[in-house]
Design a protein around this motif. Structure first.
Motif, PDB file in Angstrom:
ATOM      1  N   LEU A 279       0.834  -1.200   0.000  1.00 19.25           N
ATOM      2  CA  LEU A 279       0.000   0.000   0.000  1.00 19.25           C
ATOM      3  C   LEU A 279       0.873   1.257   0.000  1.00 19.25           C
ATOM      4  CD1 LEU A 279      -2.590  -1.228   2.624  1.00 19.25           C
ATOM      5  CD2 LEU A 279      -2.813  -1.252   0.154  1.00 19.25           C
ATOM      6  N   LEU A 280       0.278   2.336  -0.469  1.00 17.92           N
ATOM      7  CA  LEU A 280       1.079   3.537  -0.704  1.00 17.92           C
ATOM      8  C   LEU A 280       1.298   4.404   0.533  1.00 17.92           C
ATOM      9  CD1 LEU A 280      -0.428   4.436  -4.166  1.00 17.92           C
ATOM     10  CD2 LEU A 280       1.885   3.632  -3.701  1.00 17.92           C
ATOM     11  N   MET A 281       0.834   3.955   1.664  1.00 21.75           N
ATOM     12  CA  MET A 281       1.063   4.734   2.883  1.00 21.75           C
ATOM     13  C   MET A 281       1.959   3.954   3.824  1.00 21.75           C
ATOM     14  SD  MET A 281      -2.654   6.271   3.889  1.00 21.75           S
ATOM     15  CE  MET A 281      -2.348   7.736   4.847  1.00 21.75           C
ATOM     16  N   LYS A 282       2.818   4.694   4.519  1.00 23.52           N
ATOM     17  CA  LYS A 282       3.641   4.040   5.551  1.00 23.52           C
ATOM     18  C   LYS A 282       2.883   4.114   6.872  1.00 23.52           C
ATOM     19  CE  LYS A 282       8.073   4.107   6.424  1.00 23.52           C
ATOM     20  NZ  LYS A 282       9.419   4.634   6.733  1.00 23.52           N
ATOM     21  N   ILE A 283       2.643   2.958   7.451  1.00 25.54           N
ATOM     22  CA  ILE A 283       1.825   2.940   8.667  1.00 25.54           C
ATOM     23  C   ILE A 283       2.563   2.289   9.830  1.00 25.54           C
ATOM     24  CG2 ILE A 283      -0.367   2.162   9.679  1.00 25.54           C
ATOM     25  CD1 ILE A 283      -1.650   2.641   7.023  1.00 25.54           C
ATOM     26  N   LEU A 284       2.548   2.996  10.950  1.00 22.39           N
ATOM     27  CA  LEU A 284       3.210   2.536  12.163  1.00 22.39           C
ATOM     28  C   LEU A 284       2.175   1.933  13.111  1.00 22.39           C
ATOM     29  CD1 LEU A 284       5.726   2.605  14.145  1.00 22.39           C
ATOM     30  CD2 LEU A 284       4.818   4.804  14.944  1.00 22.39           C
ATOM     31  N   GLY A 285       2.431   0.721  13.572  1.00 21.41           N
ATOM     32  CA  GLY A 285       1.571   0.119  14.598  1.00 21.41           C
ATOM     33  C   GLY A 285       2.121   0.455  15.974  1.00 21.41           C
ATOM     34  N   ILE A 286       1.279   1.003  16.832  1.00 25.99           N
ATOM     35  CA  ILE A 286       1.714   1.337  18.197  1.00 25.99           C
ATOM     36  C   ILE A 286       0.882   0.537  19.197  1.00 25.99           C
ATOM     37  CG2 ILE A 286       1.966   3.151  19.949  1.00 25.99           C
ATOM     38  CD1 ILE A 286       2.182   5.216  17.734  1.00 25.99           C
TER      39      ILE A 286
ATOM     40  N   GLU B  67      12.533   9.077  11.149  1.00 27.27           N
ATOM     41  CA  GLU B  67      11.647   7.992  10.733  1.00 27.27           C
ATOM     42  C   GLU B  67      10.215   8.523  10.720  1.00 27.27           C
ATOM     43  OE1 GLU B  67      10.715   3.523  12.153  1.00 27.27           O
ATOM     44  OE2 GLU B  67      12.633   4.293  12.816  1.00 27.27           O
ATOM     45  N   HIS B  68       9.625   8.629   9.518  1.00 32.20           N
ATOM     46  CA  HIS B  68       8.320   9.277   9.394  1.00 32.20           C
ATOM     47  C   HIS B  68       7.275   8.295   8.868  1.00 32.20           C
ATOM     48  CE1 HIS B  68      10.689  12.869   9.946  1.00 32.20           C
ATOM     49  NE2 HIS B  68      11.404  12.570   8.868  1.00 32.20           N
ATOM     50  N   TYR B  69       6.065   8.446   9.361  1.00 32.70           N
ATOM     51  CA  TYR B  69       4.949   7.590   8.928  1.00 32.70           C
ATOM     52  C   TYR B  69       3.768   8.458   8.508  1.00 32.70           C
ATOM     53  CZ  TYR B  69       7.697   3.862  10.852  1.00 32.70           C
ATOM     54  OH  TYR B  69       8.730   2.985  11.091  1.00 32.70           O
ATOM     55  N   ASP B  70       2.996   7.946   7.527  1.00 34.80           N
ATOM     56  CA  ASP B  70       1.824   8.696   7.059  1.00 34.80           C
ATOM     57  C   ASP B  70       0.668   8.580   8.042  1.00 34.80           C
ATOM     58  OD1 ASP B  70       2.949   9.417   4.489  1.00 34.80           O
ATOM     59  OD2 ASP B  70       2.821   7.281   4.025  1.00 34.80           O
ATOM     60  N   ALA B  71       0.620   7.459   8.751  1.00 36.61           N
ATOM     61  CA  ALA B  71      -0.483   7.237   9.689  1.00 36.61           C
ATOM     62  C   ALA B  71      -0.023   6.296  10.782  1.00 36.61           C
ATOM     63  CB  ALA B  71      -1.689   6.643   8.960  1.00 36.61           C
ATOM     64  N   ILE B  72      -0.761   6.324  11.890  1.00 35.84           N
ATOM     65  CA  ILE B  72      -0.483   5.374  12.957  1.00 35.84           C
ATOM     66  C   ILE B  72      -1.716   4.494  13.168  1.00 35.84           C
ATOM     67  CG2 ILE B  72       1.119   6.983  14.126  1.00 35.84           C
ATOM     68  CD1 ILE B  72      -2.016   6.069  15.926  1.00 35.84           C
ATOM     69  N   CYS B  73      -1.441   3.267  13.602  1.00 32.20           N
ATOM     70  CA  CYS B  73      -2.520   2.340  13.926  1.00 32.20           C
ATOM     71  C   CYS B  73      -2.327   1.956  15.387  1.00 32.20           C
ATOM     72  CB  CYS B  73      -2.422   1.117  13.014  1.00 32.20           C
ATOM     73  SG  CYS B  73      -3.606  -0.161  13.424  1.00 32.20           S
ATOM     74  N   LEU B  74      -3.248   2.423  16.230  1.00 33.50           N
ATOM     75  CA  LEU B  74      -3.150   2.185  17.669  1.00 33.50           C
ATOM     76  C   LEU B  74      -3.889   0.898  18.011  1.00 33.50           C
ATOM     77  CD1 LEU B  74      -2.489   3.358  20.552  1.00 33.50           C
ATOM     78  CD2 LEU B  74      -4.743   4.418  20.471  1.00 33.50           C
ATOM     79  N   LEU B  75      -3.185  -0.006  18.694  1.00 29.95           N
ATOM     80  CA  LEU B  75      -3.757  -1.316  19.023  1.00 29.95           C
ATOM     81  C   LEU B  75      -3.666  -1.523  20.527  1.00 29.95           C
ATOM     82  CD1 LEU B  75      -1.910  -3.189  16.137  1.00 29.95           C
ATOM     83  CD2 LEU B  75      -4.359  -2.619  16.182  1.00 29.95           C
TER      84      LEU B  75
END
Length: 239
Positions: free
Chosen positions: A2-9, A100-108
């Motif tokens: 996918l075209l977005m970089k996503i960080l899982g936190i 280190e940059h991300y387009d969005a974060i995913c909070l779990l």
């Protein structure tokens, strides 16, 4: 990819009021934290997964599970009053300094152990496809709790429609769907977090999760229910 970089936190702290040491307590032989870590690491659309914790024991469990722990969370962000937003902002700022940059974060959150890697991937796909600022996982509200059928008490002690309806909807079939956040998945654009100082952007999408597999562990009763659900699941699809 996918075209977005996503960080899982995955935020996880040592203290817990309802159930002592809840996050490392063993649920059917695995620390509670492990369920969320495994789902996150298995998800295809998270570019990196990190655990944010102030607690040495939880950090060592996380590391033993093969998940990144890039920092020790500062104690003032591990109190009862520190919200998820502050924890997320701290993680973004920390990684930002490391270029280190991300387009969005995913909070779990670890209190919803039954959410799967597939749930996370579906949520991320929908988030990107819908072009929204925020996506929440939700559960449908049973009709008898629908906001159109709930009342708030006025200063005079009388009941008023919570949705300020002049006439109360009579038939269940005429009620619009209503949803609650179920706490298992939050996805937000990094820009939204930084600019609006909130996990909620202007446009909020949702993904409905399977209610038969949903549990949010707060009390010992929830814990026992989670055990029952997991046992049932293990019976129906043994590895």
């Amino acid at each position: 990819h996918l075209l977005m970089k996503i960080l899982g936190i995955i935020p996880v702290r040592g203290g817990s009021k309802g159930i002592p040491n809840k996050n490392r307590k063993k649920l059917l032989g695995k620390p509670l934290l492990q369920y969320t870590v495994e789902a996150a690491l298995e998800a295809k659309h998270l570019d990196r997964v990190i655990v944010s914790s102030e607690d040495a024991k939880l950090i060592s469990i996380a590391k033993s599970l093969g998940v990144d722990v890039p920092f020790v969370r500062p104690p003032h962000l591990a109190t009862d009053s520190a919200g998820s937003f502050d924890v997320v902002k701290h993680a973004i700022t920390f990684l930002d300094k490391q270029k280190e940059h991300y387009d969005a974060i995913c909070l779990l959150q670890v209190t919803t152990p039954l959410r799967t890697a597939q749930d996370i991937d579906l949520a991320i796909k929908k988030f990107i496809a819908d072009g929204i600022d925020t996506l929440l996982s939700v559960q449908k509200v049973p009709h008898h709790y629908n906001p159109h059928w709930t009342f708030l008490v006025s200063e005079k002690g009388n009941l008023n429609s919570a949705t300020k309806d002049s006439e109360i909807i009579k038939r269940r079939q005429d009620l619009p769907d209503a949803f609650i956040r179920d706490g298992s998945i939050y996805i937000t654009k990094t820009n939204t977090i930084i600019e609006s100082n909130s996990l909620y952007g202007e446009s909020i999408g949702y993904i409905e999760t399977d209610s038969s597999r949903y549990i949010n562990i707060d009390t010992m009763e929830d814990w026992k229910n989670a055990e029952k659900m997991l046992k049932k699941e293990l019976k129906s699809n043994p590895e």
